[in-house]
Design an enzyme around this catalytic site. Structure first.
Site, PDB file in Angstrom:
ATOM      1  N   LEU A 195       0.837  -1.196   0.000  1.00 39.26           N
ATOM      2  CA  LEU A 195       0.000   0.000   0.000  1.00 39.26           C
ATOM      3  C   LEU A 195       0.877   1.253   0.000  1.00 39.26           C
ATOM      4  CD1 LEU A 195      -2.860  -0.939   2.497  1.00 39.26           C
ATOM      5  CD2 LEU A 195      -2.667  -1.394   0.045  1.00 39.26           C
ATOM      6  N   GLY A 236       2.937  -5.459   7.605  1.00 39.18           N
ATOM      7  CA  GLY A 236       2.050  -4.386   8.041  1.00 39.18           C
ATOM      8  C   GLY A 236       1.090  -3.936   6.967  1.00 39.18           C
ATOM      9  N   ASP A 237       1.635  -3.528   5.817  1.00 40.44           N
ATOM     10  CA  ASP A 237       0.778  -3.105   4.698  1.00 40.44           C
ATOM     11  C   ASP A 237       1.157  -3.862   3.435  1.00 40.44           C
ATOM     12  OD1 ASP A 237       3.226  -1.955   4.306  1.00 40.44           O
ATOM     13  OD2 ASP A 237       2.465   0.017   3.733  1.00 40.44           O
ATOM     14  N   GLU A 238       1.664  -5.070   3.600  1.00 46.20           N
ATOM     15  CA  GLU A 238       2.078  -5.898   2.469  1.00 46.20           C
ATOM     16  C   GLU A 238       1.178  -7.120   2.328  1.00 46.20           C
ATOM     17  OE1 GLU A 238       6.348  -6.639   1.774  1.00 46.20           O
ATOM     18  OE2 GLU A 238       6.650  -5.497   3.644  1.00 46.20           O
TER      19      GLU A 238
END
Length: 328
Positions: A195, A236-238
């Protein structure tokens, strides 16, 4: 001397009294329950009961000749209830036949709704029925416990492979699915999704807003992938998406573009509009036996190329691309 009916009924609730002509003159209460609205009294014993062992019993003389031997007989009705019996002559040409259900007692209890009052007080059948009931209860309890344990095991395994925030698979599950795909002969595509600008949302609006964006991105992925595909949150945002059986670059590109478009849609939170984008690195695998770590490294390199090219886009891995960790 013939015993009074009340005494015979109490001592032997499954009996018949037969006169010298072979007609039934008296029936125990349990047998009466078996025949219901078609009473035995006044009918010929051998017309209501089939004696199939010994085989030669066809009349009163043969029946009396079998005195003291175990009789195998069954009612001549729709249920064909099997019973065991023993005959005792009464000294006047008639006899008393004492009967029991033998091993068929469980079926008889079920078929005729019998209770302990339908058996002699000292009959071991009643104790056997208690044992059968206890065994059935124990088996049912065991089956229920096994189902609960199995359900708990499945639930625990599901939790072990699930990301609690998004409901997607986690890294452990992703590694497992990727290893299975790499070991198979089928082609597949791996998308490494990151993201863009997610840190800005967390820093300005807090982690609750960031969690909302992660769940929204996960929903977009869930809506786009097919049954048999996998979407997992691996950081985390992957995220990692595995598209099973898909190697056509055009089709994969269409999915990647729709992913980015869906993730870029603004999400309202706390009276404000939150916006993130997504960069995607793609590896199409057509050769069996690839190492999962190598596939992920190539996807990571393609992801870095997408971010370096301006973010909010996707790139396919090409030889010579450098993974982010090794980039200078």
């Amino acid at each position: 001397m013939t015993l009074p009916m009340a005494i015979l009924n109490d001592l032997c609730p499954m009996h018949v009294v037969i006169d010298a002509s072979g007609h039934v003159r008296q029936t125990g209460p349990t047998l009466a329950k078996l025949v219901g609205d078609d009473p035995l009294e006044g009918t010929r014993f051998l017309e209501r009961f089939e004696v199939y062992r010994p085989r030669s019993v066809s009349g009163m003389a043969e029946l009396l000749a079998a005195a003291g031997r175990k009789l195998h007989l069954r009612l001549r009705d729709a249920r064909r209830t099997a019973m065991k019996g023993v005959l005792v002559p009464d000294g006047r040409g008639g006899a008393v036949v004492k009967m029991s259900f033998g091993m068929g007692v469980v079926d008889a209890v079920r078929d005729f709704a019998l209770t302990s009052r339908d058996f002699e007080a000292t009959d071991l059948t009643v104790e056997m029925l208690y044992l059968v009931e206890a065994k059935s209860a124990a088996m049912e309890a065991s089956r229920t416990l096994n189902l609960r344990l199995q359900g708990a095991k499945i639930a625990a395994e599901e939790r072990a492979y699930t990301d609690t925030l998004t409901g997607l698979r986690n890294r452990r599950a992703a590694d497992h699915v990727l290893a299975q795909a790499a070991a198979s002969d089928g082609a597949f595509a791996v998308l490494h999704v990151d993201l863009d600008f997610f840190k800005d949302v967390n820093d300005t609006l807090g982690h609750a807003a960031g969690d909302r964006m992660l769940r929204q991105a996960a929903q977009v992925m869930t809506d786009l992938i097919r049954k048999g595909d996998m979407a997992a949150r691996v950081g985390g945002d992957e995220f990692v998406i595995l598209l099973s059986g898909l190697s056509d670059r055009g089709a994969v590109s269409s999915i990647a573009r729709r992913l980015i478009d869906g993730i870029e849609k603004p999400v309202p939170f706390g009276g404000r509009s939150c916006t993130v984008s997504a960069s995607i690195g793609i590896v199409v695998v057509t050769d069996p036996g690839r190492e999962p770590a190598g596939i992920l490294a190539e996807a990571d390199a393609a992801l870095y190329a997408a971010k370096r090219a301006g973010r909010g886009r996707f790139c396919f891995y090409e030889p010579g691309m450098t993974p982010l960790a090794d980039a200078s």
